[in-house]
Write a protein that holds these residues in place. Structure first.
Motif, PDB file in Angstrom:
ATOM      1  N   LEU A   1      33.929  15.484  61.229  1.00 33.29           N
ATOM      2  CA  LEU A   1      33.420  17.140  61.685  1.00 33.29           C
ATOM      3  C   LEU A   1      33.175  17.377  62.313  1.00 33.29           C
ATOM      4  O   LEU A   1      33.712  18.897  62.677  1.00 33.29           O
ATOM      5  N   GLU A   2      33.362  16.867  63.673  1.00 35.99           N
ATOM      6  CA  GLU A   2      33.325  17.814  64.696  1.00 35.99           C
ATOM      7  C   GLU A   2      34.200  18.313  65.383  1.00 35.99           C
ATOM      8  O   GLU A   2      34.991  19.525  65.462  1.00 35.99           O
ATOM      9  N   TYR A   3      35.688  17.694  64.911  1.00 33.89           N
ATOM     10  CA  TYR A   3      36.694  17.591  65.339  1.00 33.89           C
ATOM     11  C   TYR A   3      37.606  18.841  64.427  1.00 33.89           C
ATOM     12  O   TYR A   3      38.095  20.345  64.282  1.00 33.89           O
ATOM     13  N   LEU A   4      36.508  19.160  63.020  1.00 31.84           N
ATOM     14  CA  LEU A   4      37.048  20.414  62.287  1.00 31.84           C
ATOM     15  C   LEU A   4      35.864  21.389  63.116  1.00 31.84           C
ATOM     16  O   LEU A   4      36.885  22.136  63.173  1.00 31.84           O
ATOM     17  N   LEU A   5      35.668  21.129  63.644  1.00 29.23           N
ATOM     18  CA  LEU A   5      34.575  22.486  64.062  1.00 29.23           C
ATOM     19  C   LEU A   5      35.797  23.120  65.324  1.00 29.23           C
ATOM     20  O   LEU A   5      34.869  23.888  66.168  1.00 29.23           O
ATOM     21  N   TYR A   6      35.930  21.564  65.767  1.00 30.80           N
ATOM     22  CA  TYR A   6      37.149  22.010  67.756  1.00 30.80           C
ATOM     23  C   TYR A   6      37.859  23.116  67.039  1.00 30.80           C
ATOM     24  O   TYR A   6      38.468  23.872  67.722  1.00 30.80           O
ATOM     25  N   VAL A   7      38.563  22.828  65.923  1.00 32.47           N
ATOM     26  CA  VAL A   7      40.091  23.876  65.073  1.00 32.47           C
ATOM     27  C   VAL A   7      38.732  25.201  64.548  1.00 32.47           C
ATOM     28  O   VAL A   7      39.438  26.414  65.160  1.00 32.47           O
ATOM     29  N   ILE A   8      37.532  25.165  64.528  1.00 31.55           N
ATOM     30  CA  ILE A   8      36.671  26.693  63.868  1.00 31.55           C
ATOM     31  C   ILE A   8      36.405  27.410  65.378  1.00 31.55           C
ATOM     32  O   ILE A   8      36.730  28.243  65.205  1.00 31.55           O
ATOM     33  N   LEU A   9      36.179  26.386  66.188  1.00 29.60           N
ATOM     34  CA  LEU A   9      36.418  27.190  67.602  1.00 29.60           C
ATOM     35  C   LEU A   9      37.307  28.326  68.200  1.00 29.60           C
ATOM     36  O   LEU A   9      37.516  29.583  68.754  1.00 29.60           O
ATOM     37  N   PHE A  10      38.462  27.619  67.491  1.00 30.44           N
ATOM     38  CA  PHE A  10      39.235  28.509  67.743  1.00 30.44           C
ATOM     39  C   PHE A  10      39.565  29.969  66.631  1.00 30.44           C
ATOM     40  O   PHE A  10      40.063  31.343  67.236  1.00 30.44           O
ATOM     41  N   ILE A  11      39.108  29.539  66.188  1.00 34.12           N
ATOM     42  CA  ILE A  11      38.744  30.959  65.086  1.00 34.12           C
ATOM     43  C   ILE A  11      37.353  31.491  65.588  1.00 34.12           C
ATOM     44  O   ILE A  11      38.029  32.368  65.584  1.00 34.12           O
TER      45      ILE A  11
ATOM     46  N   THR B   1      27.939  25.972  70.961  1.00 33.06           N
ATOM     47  CA  THR B   1      28.668  24.635  70.464  1.00 33.06           C
ATOM     48  C   THR B   1      29.136  23.653  70.979  1.00 33.06           C
ATOM     49  O   THR B   1      29.184  22.771  70.849  1.00 33.06           O
ATOM     50  N   LEU B   2      29.925  24.188  72.625  1.00 34.24           N
ATOM     51  CA  LEU B   2      30.183  23.197  72.851  1.00 34.24           C
ATOM     52  C   LEU B   2      29.116  22.616  73.795  1.00 34.24           C
ATOM     53  O   LEU B   2      28.897  20.694  74.226  1.00 34.24           O
ATOM     54  N   VAL B   3      27.602  23.273  74.037  1.00 31.86           N
ATOM     55  CA  VAL B   3      27.165  22.374  74.631  1.00 31.86           C
ATOM     56  C   VAL B   3      26.089  21.234  73.690  1.00 31.86           C
ATOM     57  O   VAL B   3      25.898  20.444  73.912  1.00 31.86           O
ATOM     58  N   SER B   4      26.227  22.249  72.540  1.00 35.23           N
ATOM     59  CA  SER B   4      25.601  21.418  71.165  1.00 35.23           C
ATOM     60  C   SER B   4      27.000  19.566  71.243  1.00 35.23           C
ATOM     61  O   SER B   4      26.002  18.384  70.807  1.00 35.23           O
TER      62      SER B   4
END
Length: 160
Positions: free
Chosen positions: A78-88, A133-136
Motif C-alpha cells: 500500500l505504501e508503494y502504491l502511495l509512492y506512485v500516487i505521489l507522482f500523480i 504524505t512524506l511526513v506520514s
C-alpha cells in the motif's frame, strides 16, 4: 527530522491529510476557467478513486499504532502504491500551474475573478498533501517500524 516529527505529531498529520484530501476531492470537480463544478466528466473521478488508497494508508497506520502491530507486506504494498500516487499529485500541481500560466492567453473579461485565488489554493493544497504524505512515511517508520524484507514470512498473516 525528529524535530519536525515533534512539531507535526502523527495525529495532526492524519487530521490535516484527511481534511486536505476531502477539500481536494471537492475542488477536483471545480473548473478554473468557468467557476463551475463539473460532475459528469470522467477525468474528475480519477483523483477521488486514487485518494481511496491514501485514506486506507492513513487508516492502516492508525490501526497499527493503536494495536501496537508490526508492519506487514500488505502495508508495504500500500505504501508503494502511495509512492506512485505521489507522482500523480506532482502532475496535478504542474497541470494546475500550466492552467494558471494561460491567464494572459484569454481576455480578462472571460476569466473569472476566482481564477488565480482558486488555482493558487489548489497548488498549495497539493503541495501540502505531498509534504504531509512524506511526513506520514517517516511517522510510519518511527511509530510502526521499518519493513524487514528478510522476515516477510514472519508477519504474512497479520490481517487474517
Amino acid at each position: 527530522m525528529n524535530t519536525l516529527l515533534r512539531i507535526l505529531p502523527w495525529g495532526m498529520i492524519k487530521l490535516l491529510s484527511i481534511v486536505t484530501l476531502i477539500t481536494l476531492i471537492v475542488l477536483n470537480f471545480y473548473g478554473l476557467y468557468t467557476n463551475k463544478f463539473y460532475f459528469f466528466k470522467f477525468d474528475n473521478y480519477i483523483f477521488p478513486i486514487l485518494s481511496i488508497a491514501h485514506f486506507v494508508y492513513l487508516y492502516v497506520i492508525w490501526f497499527k499504532v493503536r494495536e501496537n502491530e508490526y508492519p506487514d507486506p500488505q502495508m508495504r504494498n500500500l505504501e508503494y502504491l502511495l509512492y506512485v500516487i505521489l507522482f500523480i499529485y506532482v502532475f496535478q500541481i504542474f497541470d494546475t500551474l500550466y492552467i494558471l500560466s494561460s491567464y494572459t492567453d484569454y481576455d480578462a473579461s472571460i476569466i473569472p475573478k476566482t481564477f488565480i485565488p482558486m488555482g493558487s489554493l489548489i497548488v498549495t493544497l497539493y503541495s501540502l498533501l505531498i509534504f504531509m504524505t512524506l511526513v506520514s512515511f517517516k511517522h510510519r517508520k518511527v511509530l510502526v517500524g521499518e519493513y524487514k524484507f528478510m522476515d516477510v514470512n514472519d508477519n504474512i498473516d497479520s490481517w487474517q
